[in-house]
Design a protein around this motif. Structure first.
Motif, PDB file in Angstrom:
ATOM      1  N   TRP A   1      34.802  45.065  32.547  1.00  0.00           N
ATOM      2  CA  TRP A   1      33.452  45.118  33.198  1.00  0.00           C
ATOM      3  C   TRP A   1      32.785  43.924  32.706  1.00  0.00           C
ATOM      4  O   TRP A   1      31.939  43.440  33.393  1.00  0.00           O
ATOM      5  CB  TRP A   1      32.570  46.193  32.691  1.00  0.00           C
ATOM      6  CG  TRP A   1      32.895  47.541  33.686  1.00  0.00           C
ATOM      7  CD1 TRP A   1      33.424  48.641  33.538  1.00  0.00           C
ATOM      8  CD2 TRP A   1      32.616  47.514  35.189  1.00  0.00           C
ATOM      9  NE1 TRP A   1      33.517  49.527  34.701  1.00  0.00           N
ATOM     10  CE2 TRP A   1      33.213  48.755  35.696  1.00  0.00           C
ATOM     11  CE3 TRP A   1      32.080  46.475  36.141  1.00  0.00           C
ATOM     12  CZ2 TRP A   1      33.191  49.160  36.907  1.00  0.00           C
ATOM     13  CZ3 TRP A   1      32.098  46.893  37.488  1.00  0.00           C
ATOM     14  CH2 TRP A   1      32.470  48.303  37.984  1.00  0.00           C
TER      15      TRP A   1
ATOM     16  N   LEU B   1      30.282  40.330  40.184  1.00  0.00           N
ATOM     17  CA  LEU B   1      29.379  40.974  40.630  1.00  0.00           C
ATOM     18  C   LEU B   1      28.178  40.225  41.080  1.00  0.00           C
ATOM     19  O   LEU B   1      27.552  40.005  42.210  1.00  0.00           O
ATOM     20  CB  LEU B   1      28.927  42.110  40.119  1.00  0.00           C
ATOM     21  CG  LEU B   1      28.129  43.180  40.720  1.00  0.00           C
ATOM     22  CD1 LEU B   1      28.615  43.676  41.920  1.00  0.00           C
ATOM     23  CD2 LEU B   1      27.598  44.270  39.775  1.00  0.00           C
ATOM     24  N   GLY B   2      27.544  39.482  39.949  1.00  0.00           N
ATOM     25  CA  GLY B   2      26.344  38.538  40.204  1.00  0.00           C
ATOM     26  C   GLY B   2      26.792  37.455  41.092  1.00  0.00           C
ATOM     27  O   GLY B   2      25.733  36.862  42.114  1.00  0.00           O
TER      28      GLY B   2
ATOM     29  N   LEU C   1      36.412  40.651  41.170  1.00  0.00           N
ATOM     30  CA  LEU C   1      35.582  41.895  40.461  1.00  0.00           C
ATOM     31  C   LEU C   1      36.660  42.866  40.270  1.00  0.00           C
ATOM     32  O   LEU C   1      36.600  43.631  39.095  1.00  0.00           O
ATOM     33  CB  LEU C   1      34.488  42.264  41.615  1.00  0.00           C
ATOM     34  CG  LEU C   1      33.296  43.092  41.023  1.00  0.00           C
ATOM     35  CD1 LEU C   1      32.221  43.000  41.871  1.00  0.00           C
ATOM     36  CD2 LEU C   1      33.777  44.598  41.172  1.00  0.00           C
TER      37      LEU C   1
ATOM     38  N   ARG D   1      26.428  37.845  31.440  1.00  0.00           N
ATOM     39  CA  ARG D   1      27.706  37.622  32.465  1.00  0.00           C
ATOM     40  C   ARG D   1      27.200  37.628  34.051  1.00  0.00           C
ATOM     41  O   ARG D   1      27.687  36.846  34.668  1.00  0.00           O
ATOM     42  CB  ARG D   1      28.823  38.583  32.249  1.00  0.00           C
ATOM     43  CG  ARG D   1      29.669  38.515  30.837  1.00  0.00           C
ATOM     44  CD  ARG D   1      29.983  37.337  30.478  1.00  0.00           C
ATOM     45  NE  ARG D   1      31.181  36.652  31.271  1.00  0.00           N
ATOM     46  CZ  ARG D   1      31.601  35.575  31.247  1.00  0.00           C
ATOM     47  NH1 ARG D   1      31.331  34.956  30.486  1.00  0.00           N
ATOM     48  NH2 ARG D   1      32.803  35.278  32.156  1.00  0.00           N
ATOM     49  N   THR D   2      26.448  38.803  34.212  1.00  0.00           N
ATOM     50  CA  THR D   2      26.275  38.793  35.616  1.00  0.00           C
ATOM     51  C   THR D   2      25.001  37.617  35.889  1.00  0.00           C
ATOM     52  O   THR D   2      25.288  37.001  37.162  1.00  0.00           O
ATOM     53  CB  THR D   2      25.239  40.078  36.024  1.00  0.00           C
ATOM     54  OG1 THR D   2      25.817  41.356  35.159  1.00  0.00           O
ATOM     55  CG2 THR D   2      24.816  40.289  37.442  1.00  0.00           C
TER      56      THR D   2
ATOM     57  N   ALA E   1      31.484  41.966  35.958  1.00  0.00           N
ATOM     58  CA  ALA E   1      29.869  41.730  36.084  1.00  0.00           C
ATOM     59  C   ALA E   1      29.739  40.214  36.407  1.00  0.00           C
ATOM     60  O   ALA E   1      28.910  40.249  37.396  1.00  0.00           O
ATOM     61  CB  ALA E   1      29.300  42.075  34.624  1.00  0.00           C
TER      62      ALA E   1
END
Length: 525
Positions: free
Chosen positions: A105, A112-113, A446, A160-161, A109
């Motif tokens: 993750w 995802l951002g 992702l 990280r996001t 992450a």
């Protein structure tokens, strides 16, 4: 037929009214036209007689001032992504008490951002000066990277996001800058014209994208040096990697701010005559520098264009394997192949070398077989064979060879970016297609780390099966994209033949027409 009406008032404000030959849509004087048209009218530029020596000199000058900083930026971007993989074997997972799929993750992450912010990022790039906007994002991402050294697991995932959000602007920004200065080949030109107007965009995109290989080499070298001397530091090795790369990123962002102009007509390194020549030399692209106005019809055209979604699926199928290997490559070498910590750092470097040489060589070969789609499809075939070696190889040597050669995968992504630079026109449409492609890139990246199941360590059978399956899908998608270009060019040629000669208005190349509505535009294949 189309009409053109041009007036210059007492305040020297340019008023332009044009209608698209295919749609009749009016381009009004409220910002509908491209910035390059306004410059061309104000300065009364005209297509000068071609001078090979002068053109080559100008091209070398642009390369000298732009390519080093752009390549450096892209190398830094990938080095920053690699830090997560390198830190994972230097104590990151132990320090933050990761177990199960918690590490996966940290990779997902980021994307995802990246995915969530991609559309806002391209709107920022359209609405504000490109280079200044990029510089702000670069400096902020360097600060966030430094902060990776201080959090717990929840904080690390949050950072990280945020890092993904900040890096989402880089690739679309560089695509815009590349199309502002460099030409794509004219697909309708005769042999003599083609010898003059080589496809500069494909090779330059290959240069800056291949710089990810330098990011791999430099990042691995930094990690190796830290490991060798880790007893000399008061801070843990995995934290130091983030701090060092973060500081480098901040420095590059500040240099980018003062060095790279927002558009060619503001380039500090070009004379006034050279600025005019840059405007004239990119007429062959039939697009200009950019347009700040968001045009809803171009947005709709992007969504309804089948090729937009082929780009999306191609980006997803390219990035799913690379996304997993970017985050788990070091773990695979250390735990799957049984390499020592120091050897793992060093064995990443051949991947970077193949990435650099392979991508640039393939793009250079385009000079001899002038079809970027041919070379991208051929590169995909080689990459797919290497992915099969990595997944099904019986010895570490065969699997490692596959691991190295599969790093040719970016050739396909380079082609996608070059296609957006030169084959998608209309600024709103360009940034929309760019964003959708990068959303596909994010989705693949992702999902990629999630295919590396902790329960299957160290062989990761599911991940290897996914790498092969999506490698095959990518190969098929590129064949479809190639065929779609051939089909549309033939369709445009038939329509042109039926209509007879089309009388276009002056400076139509800079009218911000889309590739669909411009009857004289042909796709570069």
């Amino acid at each position: 037929m189309s009409s053109r009406e041009e007036n210059i008032d007492s305040k020297d404000n340019v008023m332009v009214s044009i209608s698209s030959p295919s749609t009749g849509r009016q381009a009004k004087p409220d910002g509908d036209v491209d910035d390059a048209m306004e410059y061309a009218i104000r300065n009364k530029t005209e297509n000068p007689k071609y001078d090979k020596s002068r053109d080559a000199k100008l091209l070398r000058k642009i390369d000298f001032f732009l390519m080093p900083i752009i390549c450096c930026l892209y190398a830094i971007q990938f080095m920053d992504k690699l830090t997560n993989s390198l830190a994972s074997i230097l104590g990151l997972r132990t320090e933050l008490r990761m177990h199960g799929n918690m590490y996966s993750w940290t990779g997902s992450a980021f994307y995802l951002g990246y995915m969530v912010f991609e559309f806002p990022a391209v709107r920022f790039l359209q609405s504000f000066p490109v280079s200044k906007t990029l510089s702000v994002f670069i400096v902020l991402w360097g600060v966030v990277l430094c902060l990776h050294s201080i959090p717990n697991y929840a904080g690390f995932v949050a950072l990280r996001t945020i890092l993904g959000i900040l890096e989402s602007s880089i690739t679309p920004g560089l695509v815009i800058i590349t199309s502002q200065y460099y030409r794509g080949a004219n697909p309708d030109a005769g042999a003599k014209e083609k010898s003059k107007y080589k496809d500069e965009i494909f090779l330059r995109t290959a240069w800056w994208f291949a710089s990810t290989g330098f990011g791999i080499i430099v990042g691995s070298a930094i990690a190796y040096a830290i490991v060798v001397h880790q007893d000399s530091y008061s801070i843990q090795a995995w934290k130091l990697i983030f701090i060092v790369t973060g500081v480098i990123t901040i420095f590059v962002g500040l240099v980018f701010l003062v060095h790279v102009p927002d558009k060619p007509t503001k380039a500090w390194f070009l004379t006034e005559e050279e600025k005019k020549l840059v405007v004239e030399r990119i007429r062959v692209n039939q697009q200009g520098f950019g347009n700040k106005k968001f045009k809803i019809y171009q947005f709709k055209e992007a969504l309804l264009d089948l090729r937009t979604w082929l780009f999306f699926l191609a980006a997803l199928s390219i990035s799913l394997p690379t996304g997993g290997l970017t985050n788990f490559g070091s773990i695979l070498l250390a735990e799957g192949f049984g390499y020592s910590l120091k050897k793992t750092m060093l064995m990443q470097m051949p991947v970077g070398a193949v990435n650099i040489c392979g991508c640039v060589i393939f793009a250079w070969l385009h000079r001899f077989v002038e079809s970027r789609m041919f070379w991208a499809t051929f590169g995909n075939a080689v990459t797919f064979a290497a992915q099969c070696m990595l997944a099904f190889g019986k010895t570490n040597q065969i699997m490692f060879a596959g691991y190295i050669v599969q790093s040719l995968g970016p050739i396909a992504f380079i082609c996608l970016l070059a296609n957006i630079s030169s084959n998608v026109t209309g600024h709103t449409k360009k940034v929309t297609v760019n964003a959708i492609l990068l959303v596909g890139y994010c989705v693949g990246n992702l999902i990629g780390p999630q295919t590396f199941l902790d329960s299957e360590a160290p062989n990761y059978k599911t991940a290897k099966a996914c790498i092969v399956a999506f490698g095959l899908l990518n190969l098929l998608l590129f064949v479809l994209i190639w065929l779609s270009y051939l089909w549309d060019n033939r369709k445009k040629n038939r329509a042109y033949a039926e209509a007879g000669e089309i009388d276009m208005f002056e400076n139509y190349e800079f009218a911000d027409l889309t590739d669909k509505e411009n009857p004289l535009f042909r796709y570069k294949i």
